[in-house]
Design a protein around this motif. Structure first.
Motif, PDB file in Angstrom:
ATOM      1  N   HIS A  70       0.842  -1.192   0.000  1.00 48.18           N
ATOM      2  CA  HIS A  70       0.000   0.000   0.000  1.00 48.18           C
ATOM      3  C   HIS A  70       0.878   1.243   0.000  1.00 48.18           C
ATOM      4  CE1 HIS A  70      -3.614  -2.324   0.821  1.00 48.18           C
ATOM      5  NE2 HIS A  70      -2.930  -2.964   1.764  1.00 48.18           N
ATOM      6  N   GLY A 237       7.448   0.057   2.367  1.00 46.68           N
ATOM      7  CA  GLY A 237       7.199   0.173   3.801  1.00 46.68           C
ATOM      8  C   GLY A 237       8.041   1.273   4.424  1.00 46.68           C
ATOM      9  N   GLN A 240       6.609   4.523   3.444  1.00 44.35           N
ATOM     10  CA  GLN A 240       5.402   4.769   4.219  1.00 44.35           C
ATOM     11  C   GLN A 240       5.742   5.222   5.638  1.00 44.35           C
ATOM     12  OE1 GLN A 240       2.011   4.417   3.073  1.00 44.35           O
ATOM     13  NE2 GLN A 240       1.856   5.679   4.903  1.00 44.35           N
ATOM     14  N   GLN A 241       6.766   4.577   6.207  1.00 43.64           N
ATOM     15  CA  GLN A 241       7.177   4.964   7.553  1.00 43.64           C
ATOM     16  C   GLN A 241       7.706   6.388   7.574  1.00 43.64           C
ATOM     17  OE1 GLN A 241      10.293   2.562   9.204  1.00 43.64           O
ATOM     18  NE2 GLN A 241       9.810   3.142  11.300  1.00 43.64           N
ATOM     19  N   ASN A 244       4.809   8.651   7.355  1.00 49.60           N
ATOM     20  CA  ASN A 244       4.089   8.677   8.626  1.00 49.60           C
ATOM     21  C   ASN A 244       4.810   9.547   9.651  1.00 49.60           C
ATOM     22  OD1 ASN A 244       2.160   6.976   7.566  1.00 49.60           O
ATOM     23  ND2 ASN A 244       2.998   5.121   8.500  1.00 49.60           N
ATOM     24  N   SER A 378      -6.395  -0.427   7.849  1.00 51.42           N
ATOM     25  CA  SER A 378      -5.534  -1.605   7.828  1.00 51.42           C
ATOM     26  C   SER A 378      -4.760  -1.711   9.136  1.00 51.42           C
ATOM     27  CB  SER A 378      -4.558  -1.502   6.657  1.00 51.42           C
ATOM     28  OG  SER A 378      -3.701  -0.385   6.824  1.00 51.42           O
ATOM     29  N   SER A 379      -3.974  -2.780   9.239  1.00 49.36           N
ATOM     30  CA  SER A 379      -3.140  -2.960  10.427  1.00 49.36           C
ATOM     31  C   SER A 379      -2.099  -1.860  10.543  1.00 49.36           C
ATOM     32  CB  SER A 379      -2.458  -4.329  10.386  1.00 49.36           C
ATOM     33  OG  SER A 379      -1.700  -4.461   9.193  1.00 49.36           O
ATOM     34  N   SER A 380      -1.640  -1.345   9.394  1.00 53.91           N
ATOM     35  CA  SER A 380      -0.676  -0.237   9.437  1.00 53.91           C
ATOM     36  C   SER A 380      -1.333   1.033   9.966  1.00 53.91           C
ATOM     37  CB  SER A 380      -0.094   0.016   8.044  1.00 53.91           C
ATOM     38  OG  SER A 380      -1.113   0.373   7.128  1.00 53.91           O
ATOM     39  N   ASP A 381      -2.630   1.225   9.658  1.00 52.91           N
ATOM     40  CA  ASP A 381      -3.347   2.374  10.213  1.00 52.91           C
ATOM     41  C   ASP A 381      -3.472   2.248  11.723  1.00 52.91           C
ATOM     42  OD1 ASP A 381      -3.905   3.747   7.773  1.00 52.91           O
ATOM     43  OD2 ASP A 381      -5.425   2.240   7.328  1.00 52.91           O
ATOM     44  N   ALA A 383      -1.412   0.678  13.713  1.00 49.88           N
ATOM     45  CA  ALA A 383      -0.096   0.971  14.290  1.00 49.88           C
ATOM     46  C   ALA A 383       0.212   2.459  14.248  1.00 49.88           C
ATOM     47  CB  ALA A 383       0.983   0.184  13.539  1.00 49.88           C
ATOM     48  N   LEU A 384      -0.189   3.117  13.133  1.00 51.55           N
ATOM     49  CA  LEU A 384       0.074   4.544  13.001  1.00 51.55           C
ATOM     50  C   LEU A 384      -0.713   5.340  14.032  1.00 51.55           C
ATOM     51  CD1 LEU A 384       1.408   6.858  11.500  1.00 51.55           C
ATOM     52  CD2 LEU A 384      -0.504   6.846   9.884  1.00 51.55           C
TER      53      LEU A 384
END
Length: 865
Positions: A70, A237, A240-241, A244, A378-381, A383-384
């Motif tokens: 993503h 990733g 994305q990090q 973020n 999502s799981s990344s959301d 965590a964010l």
């Protein structure tokens, strides 16, 4: 009427955002079905096609949808999957209509089972896959059939068409959701997606051709293919990090810009944008009432609105605190309370996280309603949001600490001013005066413009103070300070050194005639009677010692000692006069050297006596010990108080011998008191240490010997030091204090707030008690600054676990104030003047206060009123 019908008809045809997305999804699905029925179903298989079961293709497509990457830009997002790899290989190896069906079924199963999509989200993605697969097979068949293009370029073109179509569909949904068309994100989306698609498709074609010509070689491609996918996922990733972290910094920094209302509104708008959510909500738990701030798409922001009913939020906060970040997705964070909360507000999905630091929970941060209704959180959301919550909580805590720090800084500024100025008169104190004198002498050495130092001792002040009381004495001192200040030039310095001693620093160049004019002017001002209130008038004189700088003056200390000697000689000559220092002044009559000799003889002849002023427990109202105070029983002049000889004892070094006398007597008497009460009862004796004693190498052994000799328990002995003493040699002081602490004695800071008042030493040194300075206690109830500073000192001591002692309690009003502030102990003339050790023993044993000298008329421990 016609216009009205048109308006109503126009409104009726106006569709909401979800309705428009449903319409778009229907169009995409219709085109895909039509293309499949009309074209794809009849397309022949490629010459290279293999006979593989359709279930295998379904499984491969399903797995490809799990392996996704993503990437998002602000509110736009795109998903890359290895489905393009599978589709490219399928163009060469599978029958076209079977390939499209397998893609729709496999990807659909993955969306339902893995990504938990439902409703319009699932329908849109399935329709998009169907259209992309139908277009890819149609373009591939056209390019390899009638046009005769090689199979691999045709497959790349077909995959490109499929990718562009998918990007356009997603771009259309985003534009519908935002209500505007922005082409910049589309360009970025196409650039990234086409790059990945070409790479994935190329790998798929290599795999297909290898399967056709050398199936056994597929094993060699498995590892590099996996590494390519893993590397790209890691790369995206990392990007994305990074994105973020940028968002996290930008969003949390909004909490510290502008006023609170605008800052919170902007913060929630940014959170909603970062998570592509329709709503962002911040609940803050306060000491009074909980508040909620909310940003919702299309509605004005709500900021710091009181929560009338916090039941729902309290339940969410309790679950989030106990279980971690909450989500409507499956997993440990899924909770029915969150689903009910966001469902009641018209949303299908949401995420919530508690704002907490190590010592407290600040509130709850929640986002709900994925914009566009295409994907879910999502799981990344999750965590964010958890990371956002931690940083927001830290920012809130930092804001609270910054507010406390500002209060401490303001207090420290007040204390710094207090450290350099006399609290009663506002004049510079001894420390500031000595510093300015040092600078003036150093400047005089360079320019030959020598200053003059004046030491002033008031004549007749003590009778006024004793007759009319301390308040009248304070009025007199303030008046003298004002008159002294008005007699000097702006470049001169007037100071109060303590008690009724003042000083003046006259900037150079100046001679004896100029100094005499200043003194005459001051004498004229002092000759005017001072109104003490209530019709009481008083007049005081002054004894002045003068020393003028000259080439033979090595430093400021020498000049000051000369002025002090001259003042002492003026005082001994009868007072109300002034004398200039002369080299032979020390040999004229009764000089300071005579007093030094008398003081040394007093040590040898055991002329010192120890009096004790009781310490009162403010909670029980009973005496629990006393402070040891030394007196000099002069053979001809009678009893002399510490302020008359301690400075000289400190200067000559005799203070160390006097200190041992006081320490031994205090320990011996305290041990005697302890034996007269219950062993578990609290009892303290406090002994002052001077700067010379603290620097004395044998101090620790002297304390150890006094405790051993008297058999007094160490924790009952409290050694008092001043802040100024700590700052002279911090390393040496720290070592001595820790050595004393190892003996078991307690350490108290005397006159806290009048010295350096550095909060750092409270942590560095082993401090057990703070004594609130008499200057602050004297102003309680009359001076708001004294009230605020005393309250701050008591609160600070309570926070650090230290006991507080208020000294100088002389009125019932002061007693009530220190009790209300929470002081632990107190002492002062209201309770008792200094008495002998036997009287203290009677008091700690609970005998009547009526025997305390000067206290026959009232029991100071009786309740007020």
């Amino acid at each position: 009427m016609t216009n009205g019908v048109r308006v109503l008809g126009s409104r009726a045809l106006r569709l909401s955002v979800p309705q428009r997305i449903v319409l778009l999804t229907g169009c995409v699905a219709a085109v895909a079905v039509a293309l499949f029925v009309i074209v794809v179903r009849s397309l022949p298989a490629a010459p290279t096609a293999l006979t593989l079961p359709g279930v295998l293709w379904v499984a491969v497509f399903a797995v490809s949808e799990v392996l996704v990457v993503h990437v998002q830009w602000q509110r736009e997002a795109h998903t890359f999957s290895v489905g393009d790899l599978v589709l490219a290989a399928g163009l060469l190896l599978a029958v076209p209509h079977q390939l499209v069906v397998a893609q729709v079924v496999g990807c659909g199963l993955s969306l339902v089972l893995h990504r938990r999509q439902r409703g319009i989200k699932l329908a849109f993605n399935v329709a998009q896959y169907a259209l992309g697969g139908a277009l890819a097979t149609t373009v591939f068949a056209t390019l390899t059939g009638p046009l005769g293009l090689w199979d691999w370029p045709a497959a790349l073109v077909a995959i490109t068409v499929s990718t562009v179509t998918a990007d356009l569909c997603i771009f259309a949904v985003i534009s519908i959701s935002e209500g505007r068309v922005r082409f910049a994100p589309l360009k970025e989306m196409l650039a990234l997606s086409l790059t990945f698609t070409m790479g994935a498709a190329s790998v798929g074609l290599v795999l297909a051709r290898t399967a056709i010509h050398d199936p056994s070689a597929l094993a060699l491609l498995a590892l590099p293919s996996f590494l390519i996918v893993a590397a790209y996922r890691a790369y995206t990733g990392a990007r994305q990090q990074e994105e973020n972290l940028r968002l996290l910094h930008e969003v949390t920094s909004l909490l510290h810009t502008g006023d609170t209302h605008h800052a919170l509104g902007d913060f929630l708008d940014s959170v909603r944008s970062a998570f592509r959510a329709e709503m962002a909500e911040l609940v803050l738990v306060g000491k009074g009432q909980d508040t909620v701030s909310r940003s919702r798409d299309g509605l004005p922001a709500v900021v710091m609105e009181p929560l009338e009913d916090s039941t729902e939020h309290a339940r969410l906060l309790r679950h989030a605190t106990a279980s971690g970040t909450l989500s409507t997705r499956t997993g440990s964070g899924r909770t029915k309370s969150l689903e009910e909360y966001i469902g009641g507000r018209g949303f299908r999905d949401g995420v919530a996280a508690a704002l907490r630091t190590e010592d407290r929970v600040h509130g709850l941060l929640l986002v709900a309603g994925r914009v566009g209704d295409v994907t879910t959180f999502s799981s990344s959301d999750v965590a964010l949001l958890e990371t956002f919550a931690r940083h927001v909580a830290t920012s809130l805590e930092r804001g609270r600490l910054e507010e406390n720090l500002r209060e401490v800084t303001d207090l420290k500024e007040q204390l710094r001013h207090q450290a350099l100025h006399d609290s009663l008169t506002g004049l510079p104190n001894r420390a500031l005066y000595l510093d300015r004198a040092k600078q003036a002498v150093e400047a005089g050495r360079r320019t030959q413009e020598w200053p003059a130092v004046l030491f002033i001792d008031l004549d007749g002040f003590k009778p006024v103070n004793d007759t009319y009381g301390h308040e009248a004495g304070d009025v007199l001192l303030c008046t003298v300070a004002d008159r002294l200040r008005n007699c000097l030039r702006p470049s001169d310095t007037a100071a109060r050194l303590g008690g009724d001693e003042f000083a003046a620093l006259l900037s150079g160049p100046i001679d004896e005639e100029g100094v005499s004019r200043v003194i005459e002017r001051l004498q004229q001002h002092l000759a005017v009677p001072v109104d003490l209130g209530d019709g009481r008038m008083a007049t005081v004189g002054m004894s002045v010692g003068v020393a003028i700088g000259e080439d033979d003056v090595p430093d400021a200390d020498t000049l000051i000692r000369r002025a002090d000697a001259a003042m002492y000689a003026a005082k001994r000559s009868g007072g109300n006069a002034h004398l200039f220092y002369e080299p032979g002044l020390a040999q004229q009559g009764d000089t300071r050297q005579d007093v030094e000799d008398e003081l040394a003889a007093a040590v040898r002849n055991d002329e010192f006596r120890v009096a004790y002023q009781p310490l009162i427990d403010m909670r029980s109202g009973r005496p629990i010990g006393a402070e040891a105070l030394v007196r000099w029983e002069h053979p001809t002049l009678g009893l002399r108080t510490p302020d008359e000889f301690i400075p000289l004892a400190e200067e000559t070094g005799l203070i160390t011998e006097i200190g041992v006398i006081v320490l031994r007597d205090a320990c011996r008497q305290a041990a005697r008191w302890v034996r007269s009460i219950e062993p578990e009862d609290e009892l303290l004796v406090t002994v002052n240490l001077s700067a010379r004693q603290l620097q004395h190498e044998g101090l620790v052994e002297e304390v150890r010997a006094a405790l051993a000799e008297s058999e007094l328990q160490p924790h009952r002995l409290v050694l008092e030091i001043t802040e100024t003493m700590l700052m002279h040699d911090r390393e040496s002081a720290a070592g001595t204090l820790w050595a004393l602490k190892d003996l078991g004695v307690r350490i108290a800071i005397d006159d806290f707030g009048t010295g350096y008042s550095s909060l750092a030493y409270l942590r560095r040194f082993p401090i057990d008690m703070l004594k609130v300075a008499r200057e602050f206690v004297d102003g309680l109830g009359r001076d708001d600054h004294d009230d605020a500073i005393t309250r701050a000192i008591v609160d600070l001591a309570g926070t650090l676990g230290l006991l507080t002692i208020a000294e100088g309690i002389e009125t019932t009003q002061q007693q009530e104030h220190v009790a209300a502030l929470g002081c632990d102990l107190a002492q002062g003339y209201l309770f008792s003047r200094p008495v002998d050790a036997d009287m203290v023993m009677s008091l700690v044993r609970g005998e009547s206060w009526e025997h305390v000298p000067g206290q026959e008329a009232v029991d100071p421990l009786a309740p007020a009123g």
